[in-house]
Design a protein around this motif. Structure first.
Motif, PDB file in Angstrom:
ATOM      1  N   ASP A   1     -15.646  26.060  29.759  1.00 30.72           N
ATOM      2  CA  ASP A   1     -15.446  25.504  28.317  1.00 30.72           C
ATOM      3  C   ASP A   1     -14.177  25.662  28.151  1.00 30.72           C
ATOM      4  OD1 ASP A   1     -17.303  23.470  28.305  1.00 30.72           O
ATOM      5  OD2 ASP A   1     -18.694  25.338  27.792  1.00 30.72           O
ATOM      6  N   GLY A   2     -13.431  25.473  27.002  1.00 27.99           N
ATOM      7  CA  GLY A   2     -12.126  25.637  26.538  1.00 27.99           C
ATOM      8  C   GLY A   2     -10.730  24.764  27.037  1.00 27.99           C
ATOM      9  N   ASP A   3     -11.502  23.687  26.857  1.00 25.29           N
ATOM     10  CA  ASP A   3     -10.704  22.469  27.415  1.00 25.29           C
ATOM     11  C   ASP A   3      -8.910  23.077  26.795  1.00 25.29           C
ATOM     12  OD1 ASP A   3      -9.212  20.382  27.415  1.00 25.29           O
ATOM     13  OD2 ASP A   3     -10.688  19.804  28.995  1.00 25.29           O
ATOM     14  N   VAL A   4      -8.981  23.567  25.311  1.00 23.51           N
ATOM     15  CA  VAL A   4      -7.105  23.428  25.002  1.00 23.51           C
ATOM     16  C   VAL A   4      -7.253  24.524  25.247  1.00 23.51           C
ATOM     17  CG1 VAL A   4      -5.843  23.917  22.565  1.00 23.51           C
ATOM     18  CG2 VAL A   4      -7.644  22.244  22.435  1.00 23.51           C
ATOM     19  N   THR A   5      -6.935  25.737  25.665  1.00 29.13           N
ATOM     20  CA  THR A   5      -7.197  26.981  25.480  1.00 29.13           C
ATOM     21  C   THR A   5      -6.514  27.039  27.018  1.00 29.13           C
ATOM     22  OG1 THR A   5      -8.156  28.497  23.782  1.00 29.13           O
ATOM     23  CG2 THR A   5      -6.768  29.519  26.343  1.00 29.13           C
ATOM     24  N   CYS A   6      -7.338  26.687  28.141  1.00 32.35           N
ATOM     25  CA  CYS A   6      -7.252  26.263  29.264  1.00 32.35           C
ATOM     26  C   CYS A   6      -5.612  25.175  29.104  1.00 32.35           C
ATOM     27  CB  CYS A   6      -8.151  25.792  30.032  1.00 32.35           C
ATOM     28  SG  CYS A   6      -9.324  27.555  30.195  1.00 32.35           S
ATOM     29  N   SER A   7      -5.772  24.395  29.141  1.00 34.71           N
ATOM     30  CA  SER A   7      -4.297  23.013  29.057  1.00 34.71           C
ATOM     31  C   SER A   7      -2.720  23.312  28.362  1.00 34.71           C
ATOM     32  CB  SER A   7      -4.582  22.764  28.586  1.00 34.71           C
ATOM     33  OG  SER A   7      -4.764  21.774  27.198  1.00 34.71           O
ATOM     34  N   ILE A   8      -3.008  24.372  27.483  1.00 28.86           N
ATOM     35  CA  ILE A   8      -1.978  24.583  26.909  1.00 28.86           C
ATOM     36  C   ILE A   8      -1.574  26.048  27.748  1.00 28.86           C
ATOM     37  CG2 ILE A   8      -2.312  23.643  24.832  1.00 28.86           C
ATOM     38  CD1 ILE A   8      -3.012  26.765  23.742  1.00 28.86           C
ATOM     39  N   ALA A   9      -2.424  26.517  28.380  1.00 37.28           N
ATOM     40  CA  ALA A   9      -1.957  27.915  29.197  1.00 37.28           C
ATOM     41  C   ALA A   9      -0.640  27.718  30.115  1.00 37.28           C
ATOM     42  CB  ALA A   9      -2.738  28.524  30.375  1.00 37.28           C
ATOM     43  N   ALA A  10      -1.246  26.425  30.703  1.00 33.16           N
ATOM     44  CA  ALA A  10       0.145  25.815  32.060  1.00 33.16           C
ATOM     45  C   ALA A  10       1.375  25.535  31.164  1.00 33.16           C
ATOM     46  CB  ALA A  10      -0.397  23.989  31.827  1.00 33.16           C
ATOM     47  N   ALA A  11       1.538  25.916  29.897  1.00 35.72           N
ATOM     48  CA  ALA A  11       2.293  25.858  29.635  1.00 35.72           C
ATOM     49  C   ALA A  11       3.282  27.089  28.544  1.00 35.72           C
ATOM     50  CB  ALA A  11       3.468  24.608  28.098  1.00 35.72           C
ATOM     51  N   ILE A  12       2.670  28.341  29.195  1.00 31.98           N
ATOM     52  CA  ILE A  12       3.183  29.782  28.823  1.00 31.98           C
ATOM     53  C   ILE A  12       2.536  30.356  30.661  1.00 31.98           C
ATOM     54  CG2 ILE A  12       1.791  32.057  27.397  1.00 31.98           C
ATOM     55  CD1 ILE A  12       0.739  29.651  25.704  1.00 31.98           C
ATOM     56  N   GLU A  13       3.758  30.692  30.783  1.00 28.38           N
ATOM     57  CA  GLU A  13       4.553  31.270  31.747  1.00 28.38           C
ATOM     58  C   GLU A  13       3.962  32.439  32.175  1.00 28.38           C
ATOM     59  OE1 GLU A  13       8.480  32.353  34.328  1.00 28.38           O
ATOM     60  OE2 GLU A  13       8.621  31.041  32.213  1.00 28.38           O
ATOM     61  N   SER A  14       3.566  33.574  31.154  1.00 31.23           N
ATOM     62  CA  SER A  14       3.036  34.579  31.399  1.00 31.23           C
ATOM     63  C   SER A  14       1.249  34.536  31.060  1.00 31.23           C
ATOM     64  CB  SER A  14       2.849  35.323  30.066  1.00 31.23           C
ATOM     65  OG  SER A  14       2.171  34.607  28.652  1.00 31.23           O
ATOM     66  N   SER A  15       0.792  33.574  31.614  1.00 33.62           N
ATOM     67  CA  SER A  15      -0.619  33.360  32.049  1.00 33.62           C
ATOM     68  C   SER A  15      -0.919  32.779  33.233  1.00 33.62           C
ATOM     69  CB  SER A  15      -1.197  31.933  31.388  1.00 33.62           C
ATOM     70  OG  SER A  15      -0.686  30.863  32.071  1.00 33.62           O
ATOM     71  N   GLY A  16       0.039  32.188  34.322  1.00 30.15           N
ATOM     72  CA  GLY A  16      -0.118  32.768  35.393  1.00 30.15           C
ATOM     73  C   GLY A  16      -0.377  31.525  35.883  1.00 30.15           C
ATOM     74  N   ILE A  17      -0.998  30.317  34.937  1.00 28.50           N
ATOM     75  CA  ILE A  17      -0.785  28.781  35.275  1.00 28.50           C
ATOM     76  C   ILE A  17      -0.185  28.163  35.233  1.00 28.50           C
ATOM     77  CG2 ILE A  17      -2.248  27.005  34.879  1.00 28.50           C
ATOM     78  CD1 ILE A  17      -4.412  29.453  35.833  1.00 28.50           C
ATOM     79  N   ASP A  18       0.288  27.348  36.926  1.00 27.52           N
ATOM     80  CA  ASP A  18       1.273  26.516  36.780  1.00 27.52           C
ATOM     81  C   ASP A  18       0.979  24.574  36.783  1.00 27.52           C
ATOM     82  OD1 ASP A  18       2.626  28.672  38.525  1.00 27.52           O
ATOM     83  OD2 ASP A  18       0.997  28.275  39.765  1.00 27.52           O
ATOM     84  N   LEU A  19      -0.145  24.473  36.575  1.00 28.37           N
ATOM     85  CA  LEU A  19      -0.160  23.010  35.792  1.00 28.37           C
ATOM     86  C   LEU A  19      -1.957  23.004  35.845  1.00 28.37           C
ATOM     87  CD1 LEU A  19       0.699  20.305  38.052  1.00 28.37           C
ATOM     88  CD2 LEU A  19      -2.245  20.103  37.814  1.00 28.37           C
ATOM     89  N   PHE A  20      -2.595  22.206  34.808  1.00 29.51           N
ATOM     90  CA  PHE A  20      -3.640  21.564  34.319  1.00 29.51           C
ATOM     91  C   PHE A  20      -3.761  20.357  34.988  1.00 29.51           C
ATOM     92  CE2 PHE A  20      -6.245  19.765  30.793  1.00 29.51           C
ATOM     93  CZ  PHE A  20      -7.575  20.750  31.505  1.00 29.51           C
TER      94      PHE A  20
END
Length: 316
Positions: free
Chosen positions: A185-204
């Motif tokens: 769960d946590g759709d909002v946090t995980c989707s915006i992670a793609a827009a924060i380079e330090s998160s390590g997420i490239d695409l949601f």
């Protein structure tokens, strides 16, 4: 509007602190009620004329923070408000990671009034903005994002919710050689992670709630990323509701501008339990409760991570 940023930060901090005593107690309704009550109390003190466009439900479903509710002192800017006082009620109830309190604001009439139905979503950060297309196969979007970021496929990470409906998407992404990072769960946090380079997420990528999609869109707008989405009405009633909202073609792809028709917006989130972007609430001996928050606005596409000591508070 930007003068309200610290007031908005206080809103999510208070909601998170109110929910924290319920972490791990298996009582998600009590946790949500505590967060909602605290969020509403603080919002009523802010010098604004706010209207909830995404909230806890309709008037007959939610006693507070319902769609259409008026908030603020009535003076100041006229604003659309999108809230999720407790994103991840099950996470808090189970003492699991990634629960937050979130809010988004924008000038009146600029946020999509998304109904409570499924929405397909695709999001990336600033460097890959302009390289995604929700109408193209997901694999193509992974490849194009990798090219935009200058990454080898084996170094790509795609965030997808762990649900049966995403099984084919997960397999398709893994077949490219990219990594898939699953979340519960946590759709909002995980989707915006793609827009924060330090998160390590490239695409949601994922199919989740439309209201959460609009809240995410505000954050991504502030961060200079890109998001595309498509409503997925499952019934005739849901389809007609979309049409009634002014969407003549409810199945068309929505751009970021369709969801957030302004760059003048604010997004804030405060962690309740430890998560991908934010630390959970802790207590430091002799200091009190400590919160970790994310605060951003559309100008100039900056993100602030804020550690706050609440000297008179302790984690319950």
């Amino acid at each position: 509007m930007n003068q309200l940023m610290l007031d908005i930060l206080h809103v999510t901090q208070e909601a998170a602190l109110a929910a924290s005593p319920w972490v791990g107690r298996g009582r998600k309704m009590e946790a949500d009620d505590a967060a909602t009550t605290a969020m509403r109390r603080v919002l009523q003190l802010i010098p604004m004329a706010g209207t909830v466009v995404i909230g806890e439900g309709e008037l007959d479903e939610a006693p507070m923070l319902y769609i259409g509710e008026k908030l603020g002192t009535g003076s100041g800017p006229q604003l659309d408000i999108a809230v999720d006082p407790l994103e991840g009620t099950n996470l808090v109830a189970g003492g699991m990671d990634n629960s937050t309190a979130v809010i988004a604001l924008a000038p009146r009439g600029t946020l999509l009034h998304a109904p409570d139905m499924y929405m397909e979503k695709l999001a990336v950060g600033r460097a890959a903005a302009g390289f995604i297309d929700l109408e193209a196969p997901l694999v193509d979007n992974v490849i194009h994002t990798a090219r935009a970021l200058g990454k080898r496929m084996e170094n790509m990470t795609v965030m997808i919710q762990y649900r049966d409906r995403h099984e084919q998407a997960i397999e398709a992404v893994r077949a490219t050689g990219a990594r898939v990072r699953l979340f519960d769960d946590g759709d909002v946090t995980c989707s915006i992670a793609a827009a924060i380079e330090s998160s390590g997420i490239d695409l949601f990528y994922g199919i989740g709630g439309a209201p959460e999609g609009v809240i995410s869109a505000v954050a991504i707008q502030c961060l200079g990323g890109e998001m595309q989405a498509r409503l997925l009405p499952a019934t005739t009633f849901e389809y007609e509701r979309c049409v009634g909202m002014g969407l003549s073609d409810p199945n068309r792809v929505l751009t970021l501008r369709d969801m957030v028709a302004t760059e003048e917006c604010i997004f804030a989130a405060t962690g309740i339990t430890p998560g991908l972007l934010l630390n959970g609430i802790t207590t430091e001996s002799g200091l009190g409760a400590v919160t970790h928050s994310l605060l951003t606005n559309g100008q100039p596409n900056a993100v602030h991570f804020i550690r706050t000591i609440h000297s008179s508070r302790e984690v319950g």
